[in-house]
Design a protein around this motif. Structure first.
Motif, PDB file in Angstrom:
ATOM      1  N   ARG A 373      -9.034 -32.882  93.138  1.00  0.00           N
ATOM      2  CA  ARG A 373      -8.715 -32.370  94.482  1.00  0.00           C
ATOM      3  C   ARG A 373      -7.213 -32.232  94.668  1.00  0.00           C
ATOM      4  NH1 ARG A 373     -11.207 -34.847  99.582  1.00  0.00           N
ATOM      5  NH2 ARG A 373     -10.437 -36.802  98.714  1.00  0.00           N
ATOM      6  N   GLY A 374      -6.458 -33.178  94.120  1.00  0.00           N
ATOM      7  CA  GLY A 374      -5.008 -33.095  94.215  1.00  0.00           C
ATOM      8  C   GLY A 374      -4.468 -31.866  93.508  1.00  0.00           C
ATOM      9  N   VAL A 375      -4.998 -31.577  92.306  1.00  0.00           N
ATOM     10  CA  VAL A 375      -4.577 -30.384  91.566  1.00  0.00           C
ATOM     11  C   VAL A 375      -4.939 -29.117  92.333  1.00  0.00           C
ATOM     12  CG1 VAL A 375      -4.985 -29.043  89.465  1.00  0.00           C
ATOM     13  CG2 VAL A 375      -4.701 -31.515  89.329  1.00  0.00           C
ATOM     14  N   LEU A 376      -6.145 -29.072  92.856  1.00  0.00           N
ATOM     15  CA  LEU A 376      -6.588 -27.897  93.606  1.00  0.00           C
ATOM     16  C   LEU A 376      -5.752 -27.691  94.867  1.00  0.00           C
ATOM     17  CD1 LEU A 376     -10.425 -28.435  93.182  1.00  0.00           C
ATOM     18  CD2 LEU A 376      -9.088 -26.576  92.184  1.00  0.00           C
ATOM     19  N   ARG A 377      -5.374 -28.789  95.495  1.00  0.00           N
ATOM     20  CA  ARG A 377      -4.530 -28.693  96.692  1.00  0.00           C
ATOM     21  C   ARG A 377      -3.174 -28.075  96.344  1.00  0.00           C
ATOM     22  NH1 ARG A 377      -4.361 -33.758  97.834  1.00  0.00           N
ATOM     23  NH2 ARG A 377      -6.382 -33.802  98.862  1.00  0.00           N
ATOM     24  N   GLU A 378      -2.622 -28.471  95.212  1.00  0.00           N
ATOM     25  CA  GLU A 378      -1.339 -27.911  94.779  1.00  0.00           C
ATOM     26  C   GLU A 378      -1.453 -26.422  94.470  1.00  0.00           C
ATOM     27  OE1 GLU A 378       0.097 -30.191  91.520  1.00  0.00           O
ATOM     28  OE2 GLU A 378       0.336 -32.045  92.685  1.00  0.00           O
ATOM     29  N   LEU A 379      -2.626 -26.007  94.015  1.00  0.00           N
ATOM     30  CA  LEU A 379      -2.850 -24.595  93.702  1.00  0.00           C
ATOM     31  C   LEU A 379      -3.235 -23.779  94.930  1.00  0.00           C
ATOM     32  CD1 LEU A 379      -4.954 -25.005  90.432  1.00  0.00           C
ATOM     33  CD2 LEU A 379      -2.613 -24.165  90.587  1.00  0.00           C
ATOM     34  N   GLY A 437      -6.180 -26.072  82.765  1.00  0.00           N
ATOM     35  CA  GLY A 437      -5.057 -26.854  82.256  1.00  0.00           C
ATOM     36  C   GLY A 437      -5.208 -28.333  82.546  1.00  0.00           C
ATOM     37  N   PHE A 438      -5.709 -28.652  83.725  1.00  0.00           N
ATOM     38  CA  PHE A 438      -5.889 -30.059  84.096  1.00  0.00           C
ATOM     39  C   PHE A 438      -6.938 -30.724  83.210  1.00  0.00           C
ATOM     40  CE2 PHE A 438      -8.481 -33.138  86.432  1.00  0.00           C
ATOM     41  CZ  PHE A 438      -7.533 -34.104  86.712  1.00  0.00           C
ATOM     42  N   VAL A 442      -6.335 -34.099  80.906  1.00  0.00           N
ATOM     43  CA  VAL A 442      -6.967 -35.408  81.082  1.00  0.00           C
ATOM     44  C   VAL A 442      -7.764 -35.808  79.842  1.00  0.00           C
ATOM     45  CG1 VAL A 442      -7.047 -35.271  83.605  1.00  0.00           C
ATOM     46  CG2 VAL A 442      -8.998 -34.446  82.266  1.00  0.00           C
ATOM     47  N   ARG A 443      -8.327 -34.829  79.138  1.00  0.00           N
ATOM     48  CA  ARG A 443      -9.041 -35.165  77.905  1.00  0.00           C
ATOM     49  C   ARG A 443      -8.066 -35.690  76.855  1.00  0.00           C
ATOM     50  NH1 ARG A 443     -13.313 -30.073  77.614  1.00  0.00           N
ATOM     51  NH2 ARG A 443     -14.744 -30.885  79.187  1.00  0.00           N
ATOM     52  N   ALA A 444      -6.910 -35.054  76.788  1.00  0.00           N
ATOM     53  CA  ALA A 444      -5.894 -35.543  75.853  1.00  0.00           C
ATOM     54  C   ALA A 444      -5.417 -36.936  76.258  1.00  0.00           C
ATOM     55  CB  ALA A 444      -4.725 -34.564  75.808  1.00  0.00           C
ATOM     56  N   ARG A 445      -5.261 -37.136  77.550  1.00  0.00           N
ATOM     57  CA  ARG A 445      -4.824 -38.445  78.051  1.00  0.00           C
ATOM     58  C   ARG A 445      -5.865 -39.512  77.768  1.00  0.00           C
ATOM     59  NH1 ARG A 445      -4.850 -38.811  84.292  1.00  0.00           N
ATOM     60  NH2 ARG A 445      -7.045 -39.166  83.803  1.00  0.00           N
ATOM     61  N   ASP A 446      -7.142 -39.192  78.016  1.00  0.00           N
ATOM     62  CA  ASP A 446      -8.214 -40.162  77.791  1.00  0.00           C
ATOM     63  C   ASP A 446      -8.367 -40.508  76.315  1.00  0.00           C
ATOM     64  OD1 ASP A 446      -8.646 -40.111  80.462  1.00  0.00           O
ATOM     65  OD2 ASP A 446     -10.505 -38.951  80.390  1.00  0.00           O
ATOM     66  N   ALA A 447      -7.959 -39.581  75.433  1.00  0.00           N
ATOM     67  CA  ALA A 447      -8.111 -39.813  73.996  1.00  0.00           C
ATOM     68  C   ALA A 447      -7.022 -40.718  73.445  1.00  0.00           C
ATOM     69  CB  ALA A 447      -8.100 -38.479  73.249  1.00  0.00           C
ATOM     70  N   LEU A 448      -5.904 -40.883  74.150  1.00  0.00           N
ATOM     71  CA  LEU A 448      -4.784 -41.670  73.622  1.00  0.00           C
ATOM     72  C   LEU A 448      -5.148 -43.121  73.311  1.00  0.00           C
ATOM     73  CD1 LEU A 448      -1.766 -40.279  75.674  1.00  0.00           C
ATOM     74  CD2 LEU A 448      -2.293 -39.898  73.261  1.00  0.00           C
ATOM     75  N   PRO A 449      -5.811 -43.843  74.228  1.00  0.00           N
ATOM     76  CA  PRO A 449      -6.169 -45.229  73.899  1.00  0.00           C
ATOM     77  C   PRO A 449      -7.073 -45.335  72.678  1.00  0.00           C
ATOM     78  CG  PRO A 449      -6.376 -44.825  76.250  1.00  0.00           C
ATOM     79  CD  PRO A 449      -6.173 -43.504  75.596  1.00  0.00           C
ATOM     80  N   ALA A 450      -8.014 -44.380  72.550  1.00  0.00           N
ATOM     81  CA  ALA A 450      -8.934 -44.401  71.393  1.00  0.00           C
ATOM     82  C   ALA A 450      -8.157 -44.235  70.090  1.00  0.00           C
ATOM     83  CB  ALA A 450      -9.980 -43.314  71.549  1.00  0.00           C
TER      84      ALA A 450
END
Length: 458
Positions: A373-379, A437-438, A442-450
């Motif tokens: 929702r935050g991303v959509l609000r910015e757009l 893009g978002f 987030v998928r790249a971000r979620d993959a970092l800990p793994a």
């Protein structure tokens, strides 16, 4: 009786405060006579006769068949006294309808002689009814309708509402000349049209590549400067919490990808079961609406600057001219895409889809909904009921998704059921272009800990 019908028609117009394009009230005989006297159609008849070794009178008889098939017979009483009321009742039975205007006063600033073409994305056959209902207080729209509606009584209903029929996969040049000249005739006469620029329903939920056919016909009147200055395009975006024919569309997609089409008896049984189940819910007063159907109407875009920057348009070879028209269509569809309303079910499905997992913890899911929702609000994207919390949005979507057995509550989270994944993807895809893009980030971000050896669910 004619006097009574005239009075009823005038009352309907006054009550709805709508503008009716004068030419829509022209008789079919008048429109037919003008088309049969059209010099361009005459040239096409002679060319068709010579190419196929036919007598010209026989070709003219074929043209007359095409004209009678295409030309509607708009009826004010049918549109406003019957159509508007019935469509309103049906839409509000199935959905909570919302209509927003990007610039509410924009239409009032248009020249009185402006010719308006509404360019719309196409998600459901209900789009015809939804957009007409949303704009009925402003104007009565003429649509091009495909062969699917050429059955009794739909054909008479659509023609009474001012829609004209087209053969989408019929390639005969003579037919397309007749259709083109009809579209250009009503455009010159100021008839407001609605064009589903994707050329058909989306099967996977994503915006389809635009088709240029009808819009190219409309732009043809720009050969005359006076008409080029009058043309305006209005982007219109629609979205739903539930598309009535979503499973059928996904099945068609699977067939296109090589799956076997179910037998007609199986399809008939499924339709009958669906209708019977809903009738039972109505009778037992267990009926619940299918969420929201939302329309966003953009600001009018004058085409005069585009014609001015393409002064050589009509002197170009046809492939070069169509390439420029395609670029214009691409731009218009992008504008429509930017207006797509984000309702609860598409937003929740987009959040589920972003996890790449069949099970999602509730807290993670609500956090992801808030992020989106935050991303959509910015757009400046149109999130319907932005004032609701992530939990409230999810609860509304979950009612629909649980009823349709798309997801189920399991422990501290939610599980995507086996038959539910295609529907999750379908509704997520309706807003994927806004969140592409978002979602990747987030998928790249979620993959970092793994990657660092920490196991993370989702």
């Amino acid at each position: 009786m004619p006097g009574l019908f005239a009075r009823l028609g005038r009352r309907a117009l006054l009550r709805n405060r709508a503008r009716i394009d004068r030419f829509k009230l022209a008789s079919r005989a008048h429109v037919r006579a003008r088309l049969l006297a059209d010099a361009t159609i005459g040239d096409a008849v002679r060319a068709h006769a010579a190419e196929n070794g036919m007598a010209e009178r026989d070709v003219w008889a074929t043209v007359d068949v095409y004209v009678r098939e295409i030309v509607p017979f708009f009826n004010v009483i049918a549109y406003y006294q019957i159509g508007y009321r019935v469509s309103g009742w049906l839409l509000n039975l199935f959905y909570k309808v919302s209509v927003e205007f990007a610039e509410p006063k924009a239409r009032e600033r248009l020249p009185k002689d402006a010719v308006i073409v509404y360019v719309i994305n196409h998600r459901s056959n209900a789009d015809y009814v939804l957009v007409s209902y949303a704009l009925a207080g402003q104007v009565a729209i003429s649509y091009a309708v495909g062969e699917w509606a050429r059955a009794f009584p739909l054909e008479h209903v659509f023609k009474a509402f001012g829609s004209y029929f087209i053969r989408r996969r019929f390639r005969e040049p003579l037919y397309h000349t007749v259709l083109e000249r009809y579209v250009q005739l009503i455009t010159r006469e100021g008839v407001t049209q609605g064009i589903f620029v994707e050329g058909g329903l989306t099967r996977d939920g994503k915006l389809r590549a635009p088709k240029i056919g009808l819009l190219d016909y409309v732009l043809g009147i720009g050969r005359e400067q006076a008409y080029a200055a009058r043309l305006h395009v209005v982007p219109v975006a629609v979205n739903y919490d539930r598309v009535l024919e979503d499973r059928s569309l996904l099945r068609e997609l699977a067939v296109q990808e090589g799956a076997r089409r179910p037998a007609k008896l199986v399809q008939l049984w499924e339709v009958g079961r669906y209708v019977g189940w809903n009738v039972g819910r109505l009778v037992t007063r267990q009926w619940k609406r299918y969420g929201r159907a939302a329309v966003v109407v953009g600001a009018p875009i004058p085409l005069a600057p585009w014609f001015a920057s393409n002064r050589d348009l009509f002197s170009l070879p046809k492939p070069d001219r169509l390439a420029r028209v395609q670029a214009l269509c691409d731009d218009l569809l992008e504008r429509v895409g930017a207006l797509i309303p984000v309702t609860s079910v598409p937003l929740v499905c987009a959040a589920i889809q972003s996890f790449d997992a069949e099970f999602v913890e509730k807290d993670q899911l609500l956090e992801r909904i808030d992020e989106m929702r935050g991303v959509l609000r910015e757009l400046n994207a149109g999130v319907v009921r932005q004032d609701r919390t992530a939990a409230e949005i999810f609860d509304r979507a979950y009612l629909m998704l649980r009823m349709r057995k798309v997801i189920a509550r399991t422990g501290t989270g939610y599980l995507v059921l086996p038959r539910g994944r295609p529907l999750v993807s379908y509704y997520a895809n309706s807003v994927a272009h806004l969140l592409g893009g978002f979602s990747q980030a987030v998928r790249a971000r979620d993959a970092l800990p793994a990657l660092s050896g920490v196991a993370v669910r989702g």
